[in-house]
Design a protein around this motif. Structure first.
Motif, short mmCIF file in Angstrom:
data_model
loop_
_atom_site.label_atom_id
_atom_site.label_comp_id
_atom_site.label_asym_id
_atom_site.label_seq_id
_atom_site.Cartn_x
_atom_site.Cartn_y
_atom_site.Cartn_z
N VAL A 71 0.85 -1.19 0.00
CA VAL A 71 0.00 0.00 0.00
C VAL A 71 0.89 1.24 0.00
N THR A 72 0.34 2.33 -0.52
CA THR A 72 1.06 3.61 -0.52
C THR A 72 0.30 4.62 0.32
N THR A 73 1.05 5.49 0.99
CA THR A 73 0.49 6.59 1.78
C THR A 73 1.33 7.83 1.50
N PRO A 74 1.02 8.58 0.45
CA PRO A 74 1.85 9.73 0.06
C PRO A 74 1.99 10.74 1.20
N VAL B 141 3.70 11.69 7.99
CA VAL B 141 3.71 10.37 7.36
C VAL B 141 5.12 9.79 7.44
N PRO B 142 5.35 8.78 8.26
CA PRO B 142 6.73 8.28 8.46
C PRO B 142 7.31 7.59 7.23
N TYR B 143 6.47 6.93 6.43
CA TYR B 143 6.93 6.36 5.17
C TYR B 143 5.73 6.20 4.25
N TRP C 224 15.02 3.62 3.78
CA TRP C 224 14.75 4.22 2.48
C TRP C 224 13.85 5.46 2.60
N HIS C 225 13.14 5.59 3.70
CA HIS C 225 12.17 6.68 3.86
C HIS C 225 12.55 7.68 4.95
N SER C 226 13.49 7.32 5.82
CA SER C 226 13.66 8.04 7.08
C SER C 226 14.28 9.42 6.95
N SER C 227 14.86 9.76 5.79
CA SER C 227 15.46 11.10 5.66
C SER C 227 14.42 12.17 5.40
N HIS C 228 13.20 11.78 5.05
CA HIS C 228 12.11 12.73 4.79
C HIS C 228 12.52 13.79 3.77
N GLY C 229 13.09 13.33 2.66
CA GLY C 229 13.43 14.22 1.56
C GLY C 229 14.83 14.79 1.60
#
Length: 435
Positions: free
Chosen positions: A94-97, A103-105, A129-134
């Motif tokens: 699932v995706t959660t933009p 939104v943590p990831y 893969w998600h933790s840098s938040h951009g």
């Protein structure tokens, strides 16, 4: 059914895909008989709000404190399913933009762990893969939708945004689901998107040399950019991409108000739903698409779409190649096409799933009601056709998210808000129950 027909108001089109047949073969499978009664779709997962898992309780508490996790912020948008070819349990993604900061990831798989508000999800391919938040553009910033191809690869479209602020260039990232390893990455050049305007929300990867005979190398990916009213074509072999923007990719202001279950919101979006004519139907292949804020169903031949030289003329390029298939009289969010050429679409009003055989004209006689539920099918934002390797049968998977309540601010987290549903495609079309 007469009332529903009048509500739909689907007009007869001037064209249909049947006009583009090339040496059409005779049918080697039985004609589908659409059901006269509406069918319920079984619910596989449901949530009051999305239940995130973390590497540790310490990490969970930290992101709660710094605002990077707000349990009521994430909104699920898409679903896709991977069946390992050699057996084993299915994996549900699932995706959660990252519409907001909490939104943590934005890409996850559903686990067997049950929490108070639903099944727990875990970050894919990993939390890191998600933790840098951009901050790290080599990771994933914000994923709206994904596409799992016939070769067992997940095509991820990363918009690069958080709370509508561009942190990284939009990118296509591909993982081999058998190994969970990165196998491809393409960052869109500035010529393929409009800075501070584009928002990429959907991807469809057309594998032109699929298994078992092909090598899965000849791929064109199509990217939907509704906020800048465009479709981007990505030639994977040629490592090139180009934008298509014209009057056919624009929304219609008359369909900018979206009403679901009595609640309305305003959104003037361009292309959203993407699907291609399946291989093996003996037809000239097309990309079939529509804007969220439009009633038109449209198509463009793939041999034209995939030729970059055809699109050098800007807004007037190749206009005569677009096919207006017909009008629904209402909006539809996502759609998907089965291998036998049945296009499924989730209408906003009535709140239902409809099916259309793309070998027939797109009109009210041929667009048939398949499933109707004013509660569980409120705004189907994710829709996929998934083939089971064990028996080759296809399944229709849906994610509904009551988006109208999010826009209206009326969502109640004491209620079930998000659902994943499924049905065997043949069972749905033949009027049998979904099991």
């Amino acid at each position: 059914m007469l009332i529903l027909t009048l509500i739909l108001g689907i007009a007869y089109p001037n064209f249909c895909l049947a006009q583009y047949y090339i040496n059409r073969p005779s049918h080697n499978f039985p004609e589908f008989k659409f059901p006269s009664e509406n069918k319920e779709l079984p619910i596989v997962f449901e949530w009051k709000n999305i239940q995130y898992g973390f590497p540790s309780e310490q990490e969970r508490q930290q992101v709660l404190r710094n605002g990077r996790y707000n349990p009521d912020s994430p909104i699920p948008i898409d679903i896709d399913v991977y069946y390992p070819p050699n057996g084993g349990p299915a994996r549900h993604f699932v995706t959660t933009p990252r519409f907001g900061q909490g939104v943590p990831y934005s890409l996850a798989y559903v686990t067997n762990v049950q929490r108070e508000n639903g099944s727990e999800i875990q970050a894919y391919p990993s939390y890191q893969w998600h933790s840098s938040h951009g901050a790290n553009c080599d990771g994933l910033t914000s994923v709206y939708r994904v596409h799992i191809d016939a070769c067992g690869r997940m095509w991820i479209l990363d918009s690069g945004e958080i709370e509508f602020v561009q942190h990284c260039a939009p990118q296509v990232v591909v993982f081999d689901l058998a190994t969970d390893q990165l196998v491809h990455r393409y960052r869109l050049p500035e010529s393929s998107y409009k800075a501070k305007v584009s928002r990429f929300v959907n991807i469809f990867a057309d594998i032109r040399d699929p298994p078992p005979k092909g090598k899965c190398n000849d791929v064109f990916a199509y990217l939907a950019d509704p906020t800048s009213k465009a479709i981007v074509v990505y030639d994977v072999v040629g490592q090139n991409s180009w934008r298509i923007e014209n009057k056919f990719t624009y929304p219609d202001a008359k369909f900018g108000t979206h009403t679901v279950a009595g609640e309305s919101f305003e959104l003037l979006d361009g292309p959203l739903a993407l699907a291609v004519t399946p291989l093996g139907l003996g037809m000239r292949r097309h990309l079939i698409f529509h804007a969220l804020s439009n009633e038109l169903e449209l198509a463009i031949p793939l041999d034209i779409l995939n030729n970059a030289t055809k699109w050098q003329g800007g807004l007037s390029a190749s206009l005569s190649e677009f096919v207006s298939l017909g009008r629904r009289g209402v909006q539809c969010a996502s759609h998907a096409i089965s291998r036998r050429g049945i296009l499924f679409c989730g209408f906003l009003d009535p709140i239902a799933i409809f099916g259309w055989d793309i070998r027939t004209p797109y009109n009210r006689q041929n667009v048939q009601l398949l499933a109707l539920n004013p509660d569980t099918l409120q705004f189907v934002s994710g829709m996929k056709i998934v083939q089971r390797p064990a028996d080759g049968r296809e399944e229709l998977w849906l994610l509904s998210d009551r988006l109208q309540k999010i826009f209206a601010g009326t969502i109640d987290y004491r209620e079930i808000n998000y659902r994943v549903l499924r049905c065997d495609v043949d069972d749905l079309l033949q009027g049998r129950g979904c099991f």
